[in-house]
Design an enzyme around this catalytic site. Sequence first.
Site, PDB file in Angstrom:
ATOM      1  N   LYS A   1      -3.545   7.730  38.044  1.00 33.89           N
ATOM      2  CA  LYS A   1      -3.744   6.684  39.041  1.00 33.89           C
ATOM      3  C   LYS A   1      -3.547   5.309  38.407  1.00 33.89           C
ATOM      4  O   LYS A   1      -3.735   5.154  37.204  1.00 33.89           O
ATOM      5  CB  LYS A   1      -5.193   6.745  39.563  1.00 33.89           C
ATOM      6  CG  LYS A   1      -5.480   7.899  40.489  1.00 33.89           C
ATOM      7  CD  LYS A   1      -6.907   7.823  41.008  1.00 33.89           C
ATOM      8  CE  LYS A   1      -7.237   8.997  41.906  1.00 33.89           C
ATOM      9  NZ  LYS A   1      -6.462   9.038  43.151  1.00 33.89           N
TER      10      LYS A   1
ATOM     11  N   GLU B   1      -6.173  17.062  43.451  1.00 31.72           N
ATOM     12  CA  GLU B   1      -6.955  18.072  42.732  1.00 31.72           C
ATOM     13  C   GLU B   1      -8.162  18.553  43.521  1.00 31.72           C
ATOM     14  O   GLU B   1      -8.637  19.663  43.290  1.00 31.72           O
ATOM     15  CB  GLU B   1      -7.413  17.506  41.371  1.00 31.72           C
ATOM     16  CG  GLU B   1      -8.705  16.670  41.396  1.00 31.72           C
ATOM     17  CD  GLU B   1      -8.613  15.419  42.242  1.00 31.72           C
ATOM     18  OE1 GLU B   1      -7.495  14.925  42.455  1.00 31.72           O
ATOM     19  OE2 GLU B   1      -9.660  14.926  42.719  1.00 31.72           O
TER      20      GLU B   1
ATOM     21  N   ARG C   1      -8.484  19.460  46.626  1.00 36.17           N
ATOM     22  CA  ARG C   1      -8.169  20.662  47.422  1.00 36.17           C
ATOM     23  C   ARG C   1      -8.028  21.890  46.536  1.00 36.17           C
ATOM     24  O   ARG C   1      -8.261  23.002  46.985  1.00 36.17           O
ATOM     25  CB  ARG C   1      -6.918  20.377  48.273  1.00 36.17           C
ATOM     26  CG  ARG C   1      -5.687  20.094  47.483  1.00 36.17           C
ATOM     27  CD  ARG C   1      -4.615  19.376  48.307  1.00 36.17           C
ATOM     28  NE  ARG C   1      -4.948  17.965  48.551  1.00 36.17           N
ATOM     29  CZ  ARG C   1      -4.205  17.137  49.273  1.00 36.17           C
ATOM     30  NH1 ARG C   1      -3.096  17.560  49.849  1.00 36.17           N
ATOM     31  NH2 ARG C   1      -4.568  15.880  49.448  1.00 36.17           N
TER      32      ARG C   1
ATOM     33  N   LYS D   1     -17.016  18.763  47.136  1.00 35.38           N
ATOM     34  CA  LYS D   1     -16.163  18.405  45.991  1.00 35.38           C
ATOM     35  C   LYS D   1     -16.982  17.649  44.947  1.00 35.38           C
ATOM     36  O   LYS D   1     -17.468  16.557  45.211  1.00 35.38           O
ATOM     37  CB  LYS D   1     -14.985  17.552  46.479  1.00 35.38           C
ATOM     38  CG  LYS D   1     -14.112  16.950  45.366  1.00 35.38           C
ATOM     39  CD  LYS D   1     -12.931  16.157  45.945  1.00 35.38           C
ATOM     40  CE  LYS D   1     -12.145  15.433  44.845  1.00 35.38           C
ATOM     41  NZ  LYS D   1     -11.039  14.599  45.373  1.00 35.38           N
TER      42      LYS D   1
END
Length: 493
Positions: free
Chosen positions: A271, A343, A345, A259
Amino acid sequence: MSYVREVQQVSEPDFTKPMDFLALCLFKGQELPTLYRPMDDALGGLVAKVLKDKDFKGKKGDTLMLFTGGPLARIALVGLGEEDKFTADVARQAAGKAVGLARKHNLAGCGLLTFEVDLAEEELTQALVEGMILGSYQFMEHKKPEEDARELESLILYGPASKAAVERGIILGTSVCFARDLQNHPSNFATPTHLAKEAERIAKAPQMNCTVYDRAEFTKMGMGALAGVAAGTDQPPKFILMEYKGGKAGEAPLAIVGKGLTFDAGGICIKPSEKMDEMKFDMSGGAAVLGIMEAVSRIQPKINVVAAIPSTENLLGGRAQKPGDIVKAYSGKTIEVINTDAEGRLILADALSYVVDKYKPTTILDFATLTGAVLIALGHRASGLMGNNDDLIEEVKQAADKTGERVWQLPMWEEYSEDIKSKVADVKNIGEGRLAGTIAGGVFLKEFVGETPWAHLDIAGTAWQDKDQPYTPGGGSGVAVRLVTQLILDRVA
Ligand code: BES
Ligand code: MN
Ligand code: ZN
Protein backbone atom coordinates in the site's frame (compact mmCIF):
# COMPACT_ATOMS: atom_id res chain seq x y z
CA MET A 1 -9.05 4.17 32.58
CA SER A 2 -10.24 4.84 29.06
CA TYR A 3 -13.96 4.66 29.87
CA VAL A 4 -16.32 4.64 32.81
CA ARG A 5 -17.58 1.11 33.51
CA GLU A 6 -20.55 1.90 35.76
CA VAL A 7 -23.67 4.02 35.65
CA GLN A 8 -25.40 4.62 38.95
CA GLN A 9 -29.09 5.24 38.99
CA VAL A 10 -30.96 7.46 41.45
CA SER A 11 -34.75 7.44 41.20
CA GLU A 12 -35.58 10.40 43.41
CA PRO A 13 -32.72 12.86 43.39
CA ASP A 14 -32.44 15.66 45.93
CA PHE A 15 -31.58 18.73 43.90
CA THR A 16 -30.94 20.88 46.96
CA LYS A 17 -27.76 18.88 47.68
CA PRO A 18 -24.46 19.93 46.09
CA MET A 19 -24.00 18.60 42.55
CA ASP A 20 -21.32 19.53 40.01
CA PHE A 21 -23.05 18.88 36.74
CA LEU A 22 -26.53 17.88 35.59
CA ALA A 23 -27.63 17.52 31.97
CA LEU A 24 -31.23 17.98 30.83
CA CYS A 25 -32.51 16.91 27.42
CA LEU A 26 -35.10 19.04 25.65
CA PHE A 27 -36.99 18.85 22.38
CA LYS A 28 -37.05 21.69 19.92
CA GLY A 29 -39.27 24.47 21.22
CA GLN A 30 -40.20 22.52 24.35
CA GLU A 31 -41.20 24.33 27.51
CA LEU A 32 -39.99 23.10 30.88
CA PRO A 33 -41.45 19.58 31.33
CA THR A 34 -43.17 18.83 34.65
CA LEU A 35 -40.57 16.16 35.40
CA TYR A 36 -37.91 18.88 35.50
CA ARG A 37 -39.89 21.23 37.73
CA PRO A 38 -38.58 20.12 41.16
CA MET A 39 -35.07 20.57 39.85
CA ASP A 40 -35.80 23.98 38.37
CA ASP A 41 -37.58 25.08 41.56
CA ALA A 42 -34.30 24.42 43.35
CA LEU A 43 -32.75 26.85 40.83
CA GLY A 44 -35.43 29.49 41.26
CA GLY A 45 -36.86 28.85 37.79
CA LEU A 46 -33.61 29.48 35.89
CA VAL A 47 -34.14 26.87 33.17
CA ALA A 48 -37.77 27.88 32.58
CA LYS A 49 -36.59 31.43 32.03
CA VAL A 50 -33.82 30.40 29.61
CA LEU A 51 -36.37 28.44 27.59
CA LYS A 52 -38.92 31.25 27.69
CA ASP A 53 -36.30 33.72 26.48
CA LYS A 54 -35.37 31.28 23.67
CA ASP A 55 -31.70 31.28 24.60
CA PHE A 56 -31.82 27.57 23.93
CA LYS A 57 -33.83 26.22 21.01
CA GLY A 58 -33.44 22.46 21.48
CA LYS A 59 -32.16 21.68 18.01
CA LYS A 60 -30.54 18.24 17.78
CA GLY A 61 -26.96 18.48 18.99
CA ASP A 62 -27.40 21.97 20.53
CA THR A 63 -25.86 22.36 23.97
CA LEU A 64 -25.88 25.19 26.48
CA MET A 65 -24.03 25.31 29.76
CA LEU A 66 -25.49 27.34 32.63
CA PHE A 67 -23.52 28.27 35.74
CA THR A 68 -26.01 28.70 38.55
CA GLY A 69 -23.89 29.91 41.44
CA GLY A 70 -25.84 27.53 43.68
CA PRO A 71 -25.24 24.03 45.07
CA LEU A 72 -26.43 22.53 41.77
CA ALA A 73 -23.45 24.18 40.14
CA ARG A 74 -23.81 23.54 36.41
CA ILE A 75 -26.78 22.73 34.24
CA ALA A 76 -26.23 21.55 30.68
CA LEU A 77 -29.12 21.73 28.24
CA VAL A 78 -28.88 19.21 25.40
CA GLY A 79 -31.12 19.45 22.33
CA LEU A 80 -33.08 16.41 21.14
CA GLY A 81 -34.43 18.03 17.96
CA GLU A 82 -37.99 17.51 16.77
CA GLU A 83 -40.11 15.27 18.96
CA ASP A 84 -41.71 13.40 16.04
CA LYS A 85 -38.27 12.41 14.76
CA PHE A 86 -37.17 10.97 18.10
CA THR A 87 -35.51 7.55 18.20
CA ALA A 88 -33.50 5.66 20.80
CA ASP A 89 -30.38 6.77 18.95
CA VAL A 90 -31.27 10.42 19.47
CA ALA A 91 -31.28 9.68 23.21
CA ARG A 92 -27.96 7.84 22.92
CA GLN A 93 -26.45 10.80 21.10
CA ALA A 94 -27.76 13.30 23.66
CA ALA A 95 -26.30 11.25 26.50
CA GLY A 96 -22.98 11.09 24.67
CA LYS A 97 -23.03 14.87 24.17
CA ALA A 98 -23.77 15.44 27.86
CA VAL A 99 -20.77 13.36 28.91
CA GLY A 100 -18.58 15.09 26.32
CA LEU A 101 -19.56 18.44 27.81
CA ALA A 102 -18.77 17.31 31.34
CA ARG A 103 -15.37 16.20 30.17
CA LYS A 104 -14.72 19.39 28.25
CA HIS A 105 -15.26 21.24 31.52
CA ASN A 106 -12.82 18.93 33.26
CA LEU A 107 -15.38 17.50 35.69
CA ALA A 108 -15.15 14.22 37.57
CA GLY A 109 -18.83 13.38 37.26
CA CYS A 110 -21.75 13.65 34.86
CA GLY A 111 -25.39 13.47 35.92
CA LEU A 112 -28.18 13.09 33.39
CA LEU A 113 -31.87 13.48 34.09
CA THR A 114 -34.13 11.07 32.23
CA PHE A 115 -37.15 12.44 30.38
CA GLU A 116 -40.60 11.50 29.16
CA VAL A 117 -41.08 10.52 25.56
CA ASP A 118 -43.03 8.09 23.40
CA LEU A 119 -40.64 5.16 23.86
CA ALA A 120 -40.70 2.27 26.33
CA GLU A 121 -38.89 3.27 29.52
CA GLU A 122 -36.53 0.27 29.25
CA GLU A 123 -35.47 1.22 25.75
CA LEU A 124 -34.88 4.84 26.70
CA THR A 125 -32.94 3.89 29.82
CA GLN A 126 -30.72 1.43 27.97
CA ALA A 127 -29.97 3.98 25.23
CA LEU A 128 -29.11 6.71 27.75
CA VAL A 129 -26.83 4.41 29.72
CA GLU A 130 -25.10 3.21 26.56
CA GLY A 131 -24.68 6.78 25.34
CA MET A 132 -23.09 7.87 28.61
CA ILE A 133 -20.57 5.03 28.70
CA LEU A 134 -19.78 5.28 24.99
CA GLY A 135 -19.38 9.06 25.30
CA SER A 136 -16.94 8.61 28.19
CA TYR A 137 -14.51 6.69 25.98
CA GLN A 138 -11.02 8.05 25.40
CA PHE A 139 -7.93 6.21 24.23
CA MET A 140 -5.23 7.64 26.46
CA GLU A 141 -3.32 4.53 27.40
CA HIS A 142 -0.09 5.68 25.80
CA LYS A 143 -0.30 9.40 26.46
CA LYS A 144 0.38 11.40 29.59
CA PRO A 145 -2.72 13.41 30.58
CA GLU A 146 -2.43 17.21 30.70
CA GLU A 147 -1.17 18.67 33.99
CA ASP A 148 -4.54 19.68 35.47
CA ALA A 149 -6.69 17.08 33.74
CA ARG A 150 -9.27 15.38 35.93
CA GLU A 151 -10.41 11.91 35.13
CA LEU A 152 -14.11 11.43 34.54
CA GLU A 153 -15.10 8.94 37.22
CA SER A 154 -18.82 8.81 37.75
CA LEU A 155 -21.90 8.66 35.56
CA ILE A 156 -25.33 8.95 37.14
CA LEU A 157 -28.76 8.59 35.61
CA TYR A 158 -31.43 10.45 37.59
CA GLY A 159 -35.12 9.64 37.48
CA PRO A 160 -37.25 6.51 37.16
CA ALA A 161 -35.48 3.67 35.33
CA SER A 162 -35.57 -0.11 35.49
CA LYS A 163 -32.53 -1.86 36.94
CA ALA A 164 -32.44 -4.48 34.18
CA ALA A 165 -32.27 -1.82 31.46
CA VAL A 166 -29.47 0.01 33.28
CA GLU A 167 -27.57 -3.28 33.56
CA ARG A 168 -28.12 -4.08 29.87
CA GLY A 169 -26.91 -0.62 28.89
CA ILE A 170 -23.78 -1.05 31.00
CA ILE A 171 -22.97 -4.42 29.44
CA LEU A 172 -23.45 -3.15 25.90
CA GLY A 173 -21.65 0.14 26.45
CA THR A 174 -18.62 -1.45 28.08
CA SER A 175 -18.46 -4.30 25.54
CA VAL A 176 -18.29 -1.74 22.73
CA CYS A 177 -15.58 0.21 24.61
CA PHE A 178 -13.63 -3.01 25.06
CA ALA A 179 -13.77 -3.57 21.28
CA ARG A 180 -12.66 0.05 20.72
CA ASP A 181 -9.65 -0.48 22.97
CA LEU A 182 -8.60 -3.49 20.89
CA GLN A 183 -9.05 -1.49 17.69
CA ASN A 184 -7.15 1.56 18.90
CA HIS A 185 -4.13 -0.35 20.09
CA PRO A 186 -1.58 -0.40 17.29
CA SER A 187 -0.21 -3.58 15.78
CA ASN A 188 2.71 -3.87 18.17
CA PHE A 189 0.21 -4.22 21.05
CA ALA A 190 -2.87 -5.75 19.46
CA THR A 191 -1.14 -8.77 17.94
CA PRO A 192 -2.89 -12.02 17.01
CA THR A 193 -1.50 -13.40 20.29
CA HIS A 194 -3.11 -10.52 22.19
CA LEU A 195 -6.49 -11.12 20.54
CA ALA A 196 -6.19 -14.81 21.42
CA LYS A 197 -5.46 -13.95 25.07
CA GLU A 198 -8.55 -11.74 25.23
CA ALA A 199 -10.63 -14.55 23.74
CA GLU A 200 -9.30 -16.92 26.40
CA ARG A 201 -10.10 -14.42 29.14
CA ILE A 202 -13.69 -13.99 27.93
CA ALA A 203 -14.10 -17.76 27.61
CA LYS A 204 -13.58 -18.18 31.36
CA ALA A 205 -17.27 -17.27 31.68
CA PRO A 206 -19.82 -20.06 32.20
CA GLN A 207 -20.73 -22.17 29.15
CA MET A 208 -17.85 -20.80 27.11
CA ASN A 209 -14.64 -22.20 25.76
CA CYS A 210 -11.87 -21.13 23.46
CA THR A 211 -9.35 -22.94 21.27
CA VAL A 212 -6.44 -21.17 19.62
CA TYR A 213 -4.66 -22.80 16.68
CA ASP A 214 -1.16 -21.66 15.75
CA ARG A 215 0.48 -21.54 12.33
CA ALA A 216 1.51 -25.20 12.24
CA GLU A 217 -1.91 -26.34 13.45
CA PHE A 218 -4.14 -24.34 11.13
CA THR A 219 -1.86 -25.12 8.19
CA LYS A 220 -2.22 -28.81 8.94
CA MET A 221 -5.99 -28.39 9.26
CA GLY A 222 -6.04 -27.25 5.63
CA MET A 223 -6.26 -23.48 5.96
CA GLY A 224 -4.03 -22.72 3.00
CA ALA A 225 -5.45 -19.25 2.41
CA LEU A 226 -4.77 -18.04 5.95
CA ALA A 227 -1.35 -19.69 5.82
CA GLY A 228 -0.63 -17.91 2.53
CA VAL A 229 -1.36 -14.46 3.95
CA ALA A 230 0.54 -15.27 7.15
CA ALA A 231 3.59 -16.48 5.21
CA GLY A 232 5.11 -12.99 5.15
CA THR A 233 5.04 -12.22 8.86
CA ASP A 234 7.09 -13.36 11.85
CA GLN A 235 4.40 -12.21 14.27
CA PRO A 236 2.73 -15.52 15.18
CA PRO A 237 -0.66 -15.81 13.42
CA LYS A 238 -3.64 -17.45 15.16
CA PHE A 239 -6.95 -19.02 14.27
CA ILE A 240 -9.16 -18.23 17.26
CA LEU A 241 -12.28 -20.24 17.89
CA MET A 242 -14.80 -19.70 20.68
CA GLU A 243 -17.94 -21.58 21.61
CA TYR A 244 -20.79 -20.43 23.79
CA LYS A 245 -23.32 -23.07 24.77
CA GLY A 246 -26.32 -21.24 26.20
CA GLY A 247 -28.84 -23.12 24.04
CA LYS A 248 -29.94 -26.74 23.93
CA ALA A 249 -27.23 -29.36 23.54
CA GLY A 250 -26.88 -30.29 19.90
CA GLU A 251 -28.84 -27.29 18.64
CA ALA A 252 -27.16 -25.68 15.62
CA PRO A 253 -25.38 -22.45 16.60
CA LEU A 254 -25.31 -18.94 15.23
CA ALA A 255 -21.82 -18.31 13.84
CA ILE A 256 -19.96 -15.02 13.91
CA VAL A 257 -16.71 -14.53 12.02
CA GLY A 258 -14.45 -11.47 12.10
CA LYS A 259 -11.42 -10.37 10.09
CA GLY A 260 -8.56 -10.11 12.58
CA LEU A 261 -5.86 -8.66 10.34
CA THR A 262 -3.73 -6.85 12.93
CA PHE A 263 -1.78 -4.90 10.31
CA ASP A 264 -2.33 -4.68 6.57
CA ALA A 265 0.70 -3.38 4.67
CA GLY A 266 -0.82 -4.90 1.52
CA GLY A 267 1.76 -7.66 1.18
CA ILE A 268 3.92 -7.65 -1.97
CA CYS A 269 1.23 -5.41 -3.54
CA ILE A 270 2.27 -2.88 -0.94
CA LYS A 271 0.00 0.00 0.00
CA PRO A 272 1.07 3.65 -0.31
CA SER A 273 2.66 4.87 2.93
CA GLU A 274 0.23 7.75 3.36
CA LYS A 275 -2.33 6.69 5.98
CA MET A 276 -0.88 3.19 6.11
CA ASP A 277 -0.94 3.58 9.90
CA GLU A 278 -4.74 3.32 9.70
CA MET A 279 -4.32 -0.32 8.74
CA LYS A 280 -3.95 -1.11 12.44
CA PHE A 281 -7.79 -1.03 12.38
CA ASP A 282 -7.87 -3.96 9.99
CA MET A 283 -8.69 -6.27 12.89
CA SER A 284 -11.94 -4.43 13.63
CA GLY A 285 -14.06 -7.39 12.55
CA GLY A 286 -12.20 -9.54 15.05
CA ALA A 287 -12.60 -6.85 17.70
CA ALA A 288 -16.35 -6.84 16.99
CA VAL A 289 -16.51 -10.60 17.46
CA LEU A 290 -14.69 -10.32 20.80
CA GLY A 291 -16.96 -7.45 21.87
CA ILE A 292 -20.04 -9.51 21.00
CA MET A 293 -18.69 -12.54 22.90
CA GLU A 294 -17.90 -10.31 25.88
CA ALA A 295 -21.53 -9.13 25.90
CA VAL A 296 -22.83 -12.69 25.39
CA SER A 297 -20.65 -13.98 28.24
CA ARG A 298 -22.27 -11.49 30.60
CA ILE A 299 -25.87 -11.69 29.36
CA GLN A 300 -25.84 -15.51 29.04
CA PRO A 301 -28.67 -15.73 26.45
CA LYS A 302 -30.27 -19.11 25.71
CA ILE A 303 -28.60 -19.70 22.36
CA ASN A 304 -25.53 -21.48 21.00
CA VAL A 305 -22.91 -19.26 19.39
CA VAL A 306 -19.66 -20.13 17.68
CA ALA A 307 -17.12 -17.38 16.96
CA ALA A 308 -14.07 -17.49 14.69
CA ILE A 309 -11.29 -14.97 14.16
CA PRO A 310 -8.55 -15.66 11.63
CA SER A 311 -5.76 -13.37 12.76
CA THR A 312 -2.46 -12.41 11.16
CA GLU A 313 -0.47 -9.50 9.75
CA ASN A 314 -0.21 -8.98 5.98
CA LEU A 315 3.42 -8.03 5.38
CA LEU A 316 6.03 -8.49 2.71
CA GLY A 317 9.37 -10.19 2.73
CA GLY A 318 11.27 -13.14 1.46
CA ARG A 319 8.63 -15.63 2.51
CA ALA A 320 5.57 -13.57 1.58
CA GLN A 321 3.09 -14.90 -0.97
CA LYS A 322 3.28 -13.31 -4.40
CA PRO A 323 0.74 -12.21 -7.01
CA GLY A 324 -0.23 -15.20 -9.09
CA ASP A 325 0.28 -17.70 -6.29
CA ILE A 326 -2.44 -20.32 -5.95
CA VAL A 327 -3.59 -21.40 -2.49
CA LYS A 328 -6.14 -23.99 -1.36
CA ALA A 329 -8.74 -22.96 1.19
CA TYR A 330 -10.12 -25.23 3.93
CA SER A 331 -13.15 -26.04 1.73
CA GLY A 332 -10.85 -27.46 -0.97
CA LYS A 333 -11.48 -24.58 -3.38
CA THR A 334 -8.35 -23.15 -4.98
CA ILE A 335 -7.76 -19.40 -5.10
CA GLU A 336 -5.53 -17.46 -7.46
CA VAL A 337 -4.05 -14.58 -5.46
CA ILE A 338 -3.98 -11.83 -8.09
CA ASN A 339 -3.56 -9.09 -5.49
CA THR A 340 -1.92 -9.79 -2.14
CA ASP A 341 -3.72 -6.74 -0.72
CA ALA A 342 -7.09 -8.47 -1.09
CA GLU A 343 -6.11 -10.62 1.90
CA GLY A 344 -9.14 -10.22 4.15
CA ARG A 345 -11.30 -12.40 1.91
CA LEU A 346 -8.54 -15.02 1.87
CA ILE A 347 -8.35 -15.46 5.62
CA LEU A 348 -12.15 -15.32 5.86
CA ALA A 349 -12.51 -18.01 3.20
CA ASP A 350 -10.85 -20.48 5.56
CA ALA A 351 -12.72 -19.31 8.65
CA LEU A 352 -16.13 -19.38 6.94
CA SER A 353 -15.69 -22.79 5.38
CA TYR A 354 -14.28 -24.20 8.63
CA VAL A 355 -17.28 -23.01 10.62
CA VAL A 356 -19.72 -24.34 8.01
CA ASP A 357 -18.01 -27.73 7.97
CA LYS A 358 -17.57 -28.21 11.72
CA TYR A 359 -20.72 -26.59 13.13
CA LYS A 360 -23.44 -26.57 10.43
CA PRO A 361 -24.62 -23.23 11.85
CA THR A 362 -28.17 -21.91 11.34
CA THR A 363 -26.71 -18.57 10.34
CA ILE A 364 -23.33 -16.97 9.69
CA LEU A 365 -22.61 -13.29 10.18
CA ASP A 366 -19.23 -11.92 9.23
CA PHE A 367 -17.64 -8.53 9.86
CA ALA A 368 -14.64 -7.26 7.97
CA THR A 369 -12.82 -4.09 7.01
CA LEU A 370 -12.77 -5.63 3.57
CA THR A 371 -12.69 -2.91 0.93
CA GLY A 372 -11.66 0.71 0.48
CA ALA A 373 -14.49 0.82 -2.07
CA VAL A 374 -17.15 0.77 0.67
CA LEU A 375 -15.70 4.05 1.95
CA ILE A 376 -16.14 5.55 -1.50
CA ALA A 377 -19.74 4.32 -1.63
CA LEU A 378 -20.97 4.99 1.91
CA GLY A 379 -18.28 6.97 3.74
CA HIS A 380 -17.94 6.52 7.49
CA ARG A 381 -21.70 6.54 8.05
CA ALA A 382 -22.95 3.12 6.98
CA SER A 383 -21.68 -0.43 6.66
CA GLY A 384 -22.12 -2.32 3.40
CA LEU A 385 -24.52 -5.25 3.85
CA MET A 386 -24.57 -8.29 1.57
CA GLY A 387 -25.81 -11.84 1.91
CA ASN A 388 -27.50 -14.87 0.37
CA ASN A 389 -30.77 -14.85 2.31
CA ASP A 390 -33.47 -12.16 2.28
CA ASP A 391 -34.90 -13.01 5.70
CA LEU A 392 -31.50 -12.72 7.33
CA ILE A 393 -30.77 -9.42 5.56
CA GLU A 394 -34.09 -8.14 6.90
CA GLU A 395 -33.22 -9.34 10.40
CA VAL A 396 -29.87 -7.52 10.28
CA LYS A 397 -31.55 -4.34 9.02
CA GLN A 398 -34.07 -4.48 11.87
CA ALA A 399 -31.39 -4.94 14.52
CA ALA A 400 -29.40 -2.08 12.96
CA ASP A 401 -32.46 0.17 13.07
CA LYS A 402 -32.78 -0.46 16.78
CA THR A 403 -29.14 0.20 17.61
CA GLY A 404 -28.63 3.14 15.27
CA GLU A 405 -25.79 1.45 13.40
CA ARG A 406 -26.53 2.18 9.77
CA VAL A 407 -26.30 -0.58 7.16
CA TRP A 408 -26.96 -0.39 3.42
CA GLN A 409 -27.56 -3.41 1.25
CA LEU A 410 -25.61 -3.94 -1.95
CA PRO A 411 -26.76 -6.40 -4.64
CA MET A 412 -25.24 -9.84 -5.13
CA TRP A 413 -26.75 -10.69 -8.52
CA GLU A 414 -25.15 -13.80 -9.88
CA GLU A 415 -23.54 -11.93 -12.81
CA TYR A 416 -21.13 -10.39 -10.31
CA SER A 417 -19.73 -13.83 -9.59
CA GLU A 418 -18.45 -13.96 -13.20
CA ASP A 419 -15.94 -11.29 -12.22
CA ILE A 420 -14.04 -13.53 -9.81
CA LYS A 421 -13.57 -16.47 -12.20
CA SER A 422 -9.96 -17.49 -12.67
CA LYS A 423 -8.35 -19.20 -15.66
CA VAL A 424 -6.09 -21.32 -13.48
CA ALA A 425 -7.93 -21.77 -10.15
CA ASP A 426 -11.52 -22.13 -8.90
CA VAL A 427 -11.71 -18.41 -8.08
CA LYS A 428 -9.44 -15.37 -8.02
CA ASN A 429 -9.29 -12.91 -5.17
CA ILE A 430 -10.24 -9.71 -7.00
CA GLY A 431 -13.01 -8.68 -9.40
CA GLU A 432 -12.96 -6.43 -12.45
CA GLY A 433 -10.31 -3.85 -11.63
CA ARG A 434 -11.72 -1.14 -9.43
CA LEU A 435 -15.34 -1.70 -10.41
CA ALA A 436 -17.86 -2.82 -7.78
CA GLY A 437 -15.02 -3.57 -5.37
CA THR A 438 -17.20 -4.11 -2.32
CA ILE A 439 -19.53 -6.49 -4.16
CA ALA A 440 -16.53 -8.41 -5.55
CA GLY A 441 -15.45 -8.98 -1.93
CA GLY A 442 -18.97 -10.14 -1.05
CA VAL A 443 -19.37 -12.60 -3.93
CA PHE A 444 -15.93 -14.02 -3.15
CA LEU A 445 -16.92 -14.79 0.45
CA LYS A 446 -20.21 -16.28 -0.79
CA GLU A 447 -18.17 -19.04 -2.44
CA PHE A 448 -17.21 -20.30 1.03
CA VAL A 449 -20.51 -20.43 2.92
CA GLY A 450 -22.38 -22.96 0.79
CA GLU A 451 -26.13 -22.94 1.43
CA THR A 452 -25.90 -21.58 4.98
CA PRO A 453 -27.88 -18.35 5.43
CA TRP A 454 -25.14 -15.74 5.63
CA ALA A 455 -24.75 -11.99 5.88
CA HIS A 456 -21.58 -9.98 5.46
CA LEU A 457 -20.95 -6.50 6.82
CA ASP A 458 -18.16 -4.55 5.15
CA ILE A 459 -17.21 -2.24 8.02
CA ALA A 460 -14.13 -0.63 6.40
CA GLY A 461 -15.87 2.77 6.66
CA THR A 462 -17.72 2.44 9.96
CA ALA A 463 -15.10 0.64 12.04
CA TRP A 464 -13.40 3.88 12.79
CA GLN A 465 -14.36 7.52 12.66
CA ASP A 466 -12.03 10.30 11.58
CA LYS A 467 -13.99 12.98 13.48
CA ASP A 468 -15.66 12.91 16.89
CA GLN A 469 -19.32 11.83 16.75
CA PRO A 470 -21.85 12.38 19.58
CA TYR A 471 -21.04 9.10 21.33
CA THR A 472 -18.10 7.94 19.24
CA PRO A 473 -14.82 9.79 19.58
CA GLY A 474 -12.49 9.70 16.56
CA GLY A 475 -10.78 6.30 16.32
CA GLY A 476 -12.19 2.80 16.69
CA SER A 477 -15.99 2.78 16.90
CA GLY A 478 -16.77 -0.74 18.10
CA VAL A 479 -19.30 -1.05 15.28
CA ALA A 480 -21.39 -4.26 15.04
CA VAL A 481 -21.10 -5.16 18.73
CA ARG A 482 -24.46 -3.65 19.71
CA LEU A 483 -26.09 -4.62 16.41
CA VAL A 484 -25.27 -8.32 16.66
CA THR A 485 -25.99 -8.55 20.38
CA GLN A 486 -29.38 -7.00 19.62
CA LEU A 487 -29.99 -9.57 16.89
CA ILE A 488 -29.11 -12.38 19.31
CA LEU A 489 -31.39 -10.99 22.01
CA ASP A 490 -34.24 -10.64 19.51
CA ARG A 491 -33.75 -14.28 18.54
CA VAL A 492 -34.05 -15.54 22.10
CA ALA A 493 -36.87 -13.18 23.10
N1 BES B 1 -7.99 -3.67 4.66
C1 BES B 1 -8.18 -3.30 3.30
C2 BES B 1 -9.46 -2.51 3.10
C3 BES B 1 -9.49 -1.11 3.67
C4 BES B 1 -9.08 -0.04 2.88
C5 BES B 1 -9.98 -0.89 4.92
C6 BES B 1 -9.15 1.24 3.40
C7 BES B 1 -10.03 0.38 5.44
C8 BES B 1 -9.62 1.44 4.68
C9 BES B 1 -8.24 -4.54 2.42
O1 BES B 1 -7.48 -5.60 2.84
C10 BES B 1 -7.75 -4.12 1.08
O2 BES B 1 -6.61 -3.79 0.99
N2 BES B 1 -8.61 -4.15 0.09
C11 BES B 1 -8.26 -3.77 -1.24
C12 BES B 1 -8.88 -4.75 -2.19
C13 BES B 1 -8.39 -4.61 -3.62
C14 BES B 1 -6.94 -4.95 -3.70
C15 BES B 1 -9.22 -5.51 -4.48
C16 BES B 1 -8.80 -2.36 -1.47
O3 BES B 1 -9.89 -2.05 -1.02
O4 BES B 1 -8.09 -1.57 -2.09
MN1 MN C 1 -5.47 -5.39 2.08
ZN1 ZN D 1 -7.05 -5.67 4.85
